[in-house]
Design a protein around this motif. Sequence first.
Motif, mmCIF file in Angstrom:
data_model
loop_
_atom_site.group_PDB
_atom_site.id
_atom_site.type_symbol
_atom_site.label_atom_id
_atom_site.label_comp_id
_atom_site.label_asym_id
_atom_site.label_seq_id
_atom_site.Cartn_x
_atom_site.Cartn_y
_atom_site.Cartn_z
ATOM 1 N N ILE A 4 0.846 -1.204 0.000
ATOM 2 C CA ILE A 4 0.000 0.000 0.000
ATOM 3 C C ILE A 4 0.875 1.246 0.000
ATOM 4 C CG2 ILE A 4 -1.656 1.326 1.368
ATOM 5 C CD1 ILE A 4 -2.837 -1.389 2.272
ATOM 6 N N THR A 5 1.915 1.237 0.820
ATOM 7 C CA THR A 5 2.830 2.376 0.888
ATOM 8 C C THR A 5 3.549 2.567 -0.443
ATOM 9 O OG1 THR A 5 3.148 2.013 3.253
ATOM 10 C CG2 THR A 5 4.785 3.366 2.143
ATOM 11 N N LYS A 6 3.973 1.463 -1.055
ATOM 12 C CA LYS A 6 4.652 1.538 -2.343
ATOM 13 C C LYS A 6 3.727 2.107 -3.417
ATOM 14 C CE LYS A 6 7.371 -1.179 -5.555
ATOM 15 N NZ LYS A 6 7.916 -2.484 -5.887
ATOM 16 N N ARG A 7 2.474 1.693 -3.420
ATOM 17 C CA ARG A 7 1.495 2.199 -4.387
ATOM 18 C C ARG A 7 1.252 3.692 -4.175
ATOM 19 N NH1 ARG A 7 -3.852 -0.879 -4.068
ATOM 20 N NH2 ARG A 7 -3.719 0.093 -2.040
ATOM 21 N N GLU A 8 1.152 4.100 -2.921
ATOM 22 C CA GLU A 8 0.971 5.524 -2.602
ATOM 23 C C GLU A 8 2.179 6.344 -3.043
ATOM 24 O OE1 GLU A 8 -1.586 7.390 -1.372
ATOM 25 O OE2 GLU A 8 -2.760 5.577 -1.695
ATOM 26 N N LEU A 9 3.373 5.806 -2.857
ATOM 27 C CA LEU A 9 4.589 6.489 -3.273
ATOM 28 C C LEU A 9 4.603 6.698 -4.778
ATOM 29 C CD1 LEU A 9 7.371 7.688 -2.707
ATOM 30 C CD2 LEU A 9 8.298 5.360 -2.868
ATOM 31 N N LYS A 10 4.247 5.665 -5.527
ATOM 32 C CA LYS A 10 4.196 5.781 -6.992
ATOM 33 C C LYS A 10 3.172 6.832 -7.417
ATOM 34 C CE LYS A 10 5.842 1.347 -8.614
ATOM 35 N NZ LYS A 10 6.862 1.789 -9.541
ATOM 36 N N ARG A 11 2.030 6.845 -6.766
ATOM 37 C CA ARG A 11 0.993 7.820 -7.095
ATOM 38 C C ARG A 11 1.492 9.235 -6.777
ATOM 39 N NH1 ARG A 11 -4.449 7.205 -4.137
ATOM 40 N NH2 ARG A 11 -3.813 5.063 -4.431
ATOM 41 N N THR A 12 2.147 9.392 -5.652
ATOM 42 C CA THR A 12 2.675 10.689 -5.253
ATOM 43 C C THR A 12 3.768 11.147 -6.219
ATOM 44 O OG1 THR A 12 2.162 10.247 -2.941
ATOM 45 C CG2 THR A 12 3.762 11.974 -3.379
ATOM 46 N N GLN A 13 4.638 10.242 -6.614
ATOM 47 C CA GLN A 13 5.690 10.583 -7.575
ATOM 48 C C GLN A 13 5.090 11.012 -8.914
ATOM 49 O OE1 GLN A 13 7.896 6.909 -7.351
ATOM 50 N NE2 GLN A 13 9.491 7.836 -6.061
ATOM 51 N N SER A 14 4.040 10.337 -9.324
ATOM 52 C CA SER A 14 3.370 10.690 -10.567
ATOM 53 C C SER A 14 2.741 12.077 -10.479
ATOM 54 C CB SER A 14 2.305 9.646 -10.895
ATOM 55 O OG SER A 14 1.588 10.015 -12.038
ATOM 56 N N VAL A 16 3.695 14.525 -8.521
ATOM 57 C CA VAL A 16 4.786 15.508 -8.479
ATOM 58 C C VAL A 16 5.310 15.766 -9.890
ATOM 59 C CG1 VAL A 16 7.166 15.893 -7.703
ATOM 60 C CG2 VAL A 16 5.447 15.087 -6.089
ATOM 61 N N ALA A 17 5.506 14.711 -10.675
ATOM 62 C CA ALA A 17 5.990 14.861 -12.044
ATOM 63 C C ALA A 17 4.996 15.659 -12.887
ATOM 64 C CB ALA A 17 6.237 13.496 -12.671
ATOM 65 N N THR A 18 3.717 15.375 -12.721
ATOM 66 C CA THR A 18 2.683 16.117 -13.450
ATOM 67 C C THR A 18 2.696 17.587 -13.046
ATOM 68 O OG1 THR A 18 1.295 14.155 -13.652
ATOM 69 C CG2 THR A 18 0.192 16.280 -13.877
ATOM 70 N N GLU A 19 2.825 17.857 -11.775
ATOM 71 C CA GLU A 19 2.858 19.241 -11.285
ATOM 72 C C GLU A 19 4.075 19.986 -11.822
ATOM 73 O OE1 GLU A 19 1.715 22.692 -9.649
ATOM 74 O OE2 GLU A 19 0.518 20.873 -9.748
ATOM 75 N N GLN A 20 5.217 19.316 -11.879
ATOM 76 C CA GLN A 20 6.421 19.945 -12.416
ATOM 77 C C GLN A 20 6.252 20.272 -13.896
ATOM 78 O OE1 GLN A 20 9.300 16.963 -11.295
ATOM 79 N NE2 GLN A 20 9.882 18.069 -9.434
#
Length: 95
Positions: A4-14, A16-20
Amino acid sequence: GYFITKRELKRTQSLVATEQTNQKVLTFSQLFVEKVLKAENEVNFDTRLQLENAVRDLNDQEILDHWNKFVDSKTQAEAQTATKNLLGILVKKIR
């Protein structure tokens, strides 16, 4: 818990990349409007270089292609069409 934490991390990274990406597109769009569309005189070399660096920093081939069509315009009508197309693709790229 790990998965669950790994999935949340991937979603958060995505996110962040979209926001950048969105921020870069907005920055370039603002620069284009201020330095080109609102320009009273011909755009100087330093401004062209600033715009060129900003558009290349987007790392988006479609935007770069539209930018090149704008830069390579030979007539006023071509430049106007290229400007409309460039602004359209910039707005489309914001997610």
